[in-house]
Scaffold this active site. Structure first.
Site, short mmCIF file in Angstrom:
data_model
loop_
_atom_site.label_atom_id
_atom_site.label_comp_id
_atom_site.label_asym_id
_atom_site.label_seq_id
_atom_site.Cartn_x
_atom_site.Cartn_y
_atom_site.Cartn_z
CE LYS A 22 -2.72 3.96 9.24
NZ LYS A 22 -2.13 2.85 8.49
CG ASN A 23 -1.00 5.13 5.72
OD1 ASN A 23 -0.76 4.47 6.74
ND2 ASN A 23 -2.00 4.85 4.91
NE ARG A 92 0.54 -6.62 4.70
CZ ARG A 92 0.89 -7.84 4.42
NH1 ARG A 92 0.62 -8.81 5.26
NH2 ARG A 92 1.51 -8.13 3.30
CB CYS A 116 -3.02 -8.76 4.97
SG CYS A 116 -3.68 -7.13 5.21
NE ARG A 121 -1.51 -4.51 2.40
CZ ARG A 121 -1.53 -3.64 3.40
NH1 ARG A 121 -2.19 -3.93 4.50
NH2 ARG A 121 -0.87 -2.51 3.33
CG ASP A 306 -6.11 3.49 2.66
OD1 ASP A 306 -6.23 2.28 2.43
OD2 ASP A 306 -5.02 4.03 2.91
CB ILE A 328 -5.79 -0.87 -4.58
CG1 ILE A 328 -6.09 0.46 -5.30
CG2 ILE A 328 -4.36 -0.87 -4.01
CD1 ILE A 328 -5.17 0.85 -6.40
NE ARG A 398 -3.27 -1.71 12.32
CZ ARG A 398 -2.94 -2.42 11.27
NH1 ARG A 398 -3.67 -3.43 10.90
NH2 ARG A 398 -1.87 -2.11 10.56
C1 EPZ Z 1 -0.15 1.57 1.52
O1 EPZ Z 1 -0.01 0.17 1.68
C2 EPZ Z 1 -0.91 2.06 2.72
N1 EPZ Z 1 -0.14 1.77 3.92
C3 EPZ Z 1 -2.28 1.41 2.75
O2 EPZ Z 1 -2.99 1.98 3.84
C4 EPZ Z 1 -3.01 1.70 1.43
O3 EPZ Z 1 -4.23 1.00 1.42
C5 EPZ Z 1 -2.17 1.28 0.25
O4 EPZ Z 1 -0.85 1.88 0.33
C6 EPZ Z 1 -2.76 1.65 -1.10
O5 EPZ Z 1 -2.97 3.03 -1.14
C7 EPZ Z 1 0.82 2.61 4.32
O6 EPZ Z 1 1.12 3.60 3.69
C8 EPZ Z 1 1.51 2.28 5.58
P1 EPZ Z 1 0.81 -0.96 -2.00
P2 EPZ Z 1 1.04 -0.64 0.78
O7 EPZ Z 1 2.19 -1.54 -1.91
O8 EPZ Z 1 2.17 0.23 0.45
C9 EPZ Z 1 0.48 -5.05 -4.48
C10 EPZ Z 1 -4.56 1.93 5.63
O9 EPZ Z 1 -5.75 1.56 5.82
N2 EPZ Z 1 1.90 -5.24 -4.14
O10 EPZ Z 1 0.66 0.36 -2.65
O11 EPZ Z 1 1.30 -1.92 1.47
C11 EPZ Z 1 -0.40 -5.08 -3.24
O12 EPZ Z 1 -0.71 -6.39 -2.84
C12 EPZ Z 1 -3.69 1.14 4.72
O13 EPZ Z 1 -4.04 2.91 6.19
C13 EPZ Z 1 2.57 -6.35 -4.60
O14 EPZ Z 1 2.02 -7.21 -5.30
O15 EPZ Z 1 0.20 -0.89 -0.52
C14 EPZ Z 1 -1.58 -4.25 -3.68
O16 EPZ Z 1 -2.45 -5.06 -4.43
C15 EPZ Z 1 -3.93 -0.27 4.58
N3 EPZ Z 1 3.90 -6.51 -4.27
C16 EPZ Z 1 -0.95 -3.20 -4.59
O17 EPZ Z 1 0.32 -3.75 -4.98
C17 EPZ Z 1 4.56 -5.59 -3.49
O18 EPZ Z 1 5.77 -5.78 -3.24
C18 EPZ Z 1 -0.71 -1.84 -3.95
O19 EPZ Z 1 -0.14 -2.01 -2.66
C19 EPZ Z 1 3.87 -4.46 -3.04
C20 EPZ Z 1 2.54 -4.31 -3.37
#
Ligand code: EPZ
Length: 418
Positions: A22-23, A92, A116, A121, A306, A328, A398
């Site tokens: 999916k991701n 998102r 969220c 996030r 995840d 994370i 989802r």
């Molecule tokens: C991706 O989310 C995945 N989603 C998530 O999968 C996964 O949990 C996550 O990466 C971490 O591996 C998809 O690929 C669609 P991040 P993403 O940006 O990209 C902070 C699932 O269950 N951050 O790597 O949104 C954030 O809050 C899901 O399939 C900022 O502060 O995660 C987090 O603490 C849910 N500002 C950390 O960084 C930003 O602009 C990492 O988030 C972006 C992120």
């Protein structure tokens, strides 16, 4: 609203096949916005987040046909460069259209994601990356508007912390920018590597995907491509835990064993008999004694956040105390409360969960709060005594394709009821 009714106790045996990721599929679909030519993607999992992304692309102007797990897309023209609140609030990852839209159309309007279930996030890293590439960003009425009427310009972008979709979004913007972009502290997740492989087939010039420094030489135009999405490492990992928690003999096929390295190593140190007989198979065998093993989530190649909820369900069945640390996301322990309703002994202390096992879990009515939390409740239910009813399984829909069919094929008693 659908529910799952699960009767626990049976070991899972046999084989479960992995679906496409999916991701990985989500950014790959968004990448089709970067060209007016046809992009064909195979092994797209038929899950709800994918349908949401498909709806979004059609609204933007993509002509699309879906034939089982193959999606054919052509975006001759961007009709409406916008991701509305109605879609962003349910997924998102809709913000993944931001980079491609600014790069291709010079303009994007994307609703700001709200809160969220797993934490704040924000998408500020996506926005500062685009700003560095020369886009102007405005925020008004709950929307982010990014404009770059004269195109984007390659530059150096340093992410303050590793972001998966942030890296993907900026990569998709950079491929059509003028000159070279260097992304520093990039995410190294397999999904980023898969996106880079697709973009390269479309004509992009990318080096270093899979390392923390990605270099992109912008090109004027991208073309069509055909690409098969990689296997879903989180789905596969969930089934590996299912085999272990039920004490079964289970083969998970069609995955990339290397992508499951951290999970397999952790489970081996917890005493689970788990092996990777070949590059696309992970096998769990019954007979191992489950010991507690502390775990901390990390970016790839570390232990995936995840899979944290699923691992917590497993640790409720280990003899002794384990400490699980979530690094994370700040609020990704919603499943702990529900696991406790099923008899687990868990204490939460900030970003740490202290799990004391082994608990005899018993079936109960529980509520799925997010995608992976739901998966952990399914796993707990498979080993619980009696019947568990999981409410709000739309969360699991989802991201898991036919999970009830896959699990019952291996001997689980699981039914979907309305
Ligand atoms: C991706 O989310 C995945 N989603 C998530 O999968 C996964 O949990 C996550 O990466 C971490 O591996 C998809 O690929 C669609 P991040 P993403 O940006 O990209 C902070 C699932 O269950 N951050 O790597 O949104 C954030 O809050 C899901 O399939 C900022 O502060 O995660 C987090 O603490 C849910 N500002 C950390 O960084 C930003 O602009 C990492 O988030 C972006 C992120």
């Amino acid at each position: 609203m659908d529910k799952f009714v699960i009767t626990g106790g049976a070991p899972l045996n046999g084989e479960i096949a992995t679906s496409g990721s999916k991701n990985s599929a989500l950014p790959a679909l968004a990448a089709a916005l970067l060209t007016e030519e046809t992009v064909v993607l195979h092994r797209i999992p038929r899950v709800r987040d994918i349908r949401t992304m498909e709806r979004l692309l059609v609204d933007i102007g993509t002509e699309m046909s879906v034939d089982e797990e193959t999606v054919t897309m052509q975006t001759a023209r961007i009709v409406s460069p916008e991701a509305p609140y109605e879609l962003v609030k349910t997924m998102r990852a809709s913000s993944l259209v931001l980079g491609p839209l600014v790069a291709r159309a010079g303009r994007a309007r994307v609703s700001m994601p709200g809160g969220c279930a797993i934490g704040a996030r924000p998408i500020d890293f996506h926005l500062s990356g685009l700003r560095h590439l020369g886009a102007e960003i405005f925020q008004e009425h709950g929307y982010i508007e990014a404009v770059a009427p004269n195109g984007l310009k390659g530059t150096e972008i340093v992410f303050d912390r590793i972001t998966v979709t942030g890296t993907e979004d900026i990569l998709m913007a950079a491929v059509l920018a003028q000159g070279e972009t260097v992304i520093i502290n990039a995410a190294r997740e397999p999904e980023v590597v898969d996106l880079a492989a697709l973009l390269t087939k479309m004509g992009a010039e990318i080096q270093g995907a899979g390392t923390s420094v990605i270099r992109v030489k912008g090109v004027a135009k991208l073309g069509g491509a055909t690409h098969e999405i990689i296997a879903d490492r989180i789905e596969a990992g969930t089934f590996v835990v299912a085999g272990a928690i039920t004490g079964g003999d289970l083969r998970i096929t069609g995955c990339v064993a290397e992508h499951l390295g951290a999970l397999v190593a952790k489970m081996q140190s917890a005493g689970v008999k788990v092996t990777t007989p070949d590059a696309t198979t992970v096998e769990v065998q019954s007979g191992g004694a489950l010991h507690p093993a502390d775990m901390m989530t990390e970016e790839y190649p570390g232990f995936a956040t995840d899979l944290q909820a699923q691992y917590m369900a497993l640790m409720t069945q280990a003899d002794g105390i384990s400490i699980i640390e979530e690094t994370i996301f700040e609020n990704r322990f919603m499943h702990a409360q529900e696991l406790m309703r099923m008899g687990a002994n868990i204490r939460l202390d900030g970003r740490k969960a202290i799990v004391a096992g082994r608990s005899q879990l018993t079936g109960a009515g529980v509520i799925a709060s997010d995608l992976r939390a739901s998966a952990s409740l399914v796993l707990a239910a498979l080993v619980a005594r009696g019947e568990t009813v999981i409410d709000r399984v739309y969360h699991i829909d989802r991201g898991y394709e036919n999970i009830e069919a896959k699990l019952s094929g291996a001997g689980a008693t699981i039914q979907r009821v309305e």
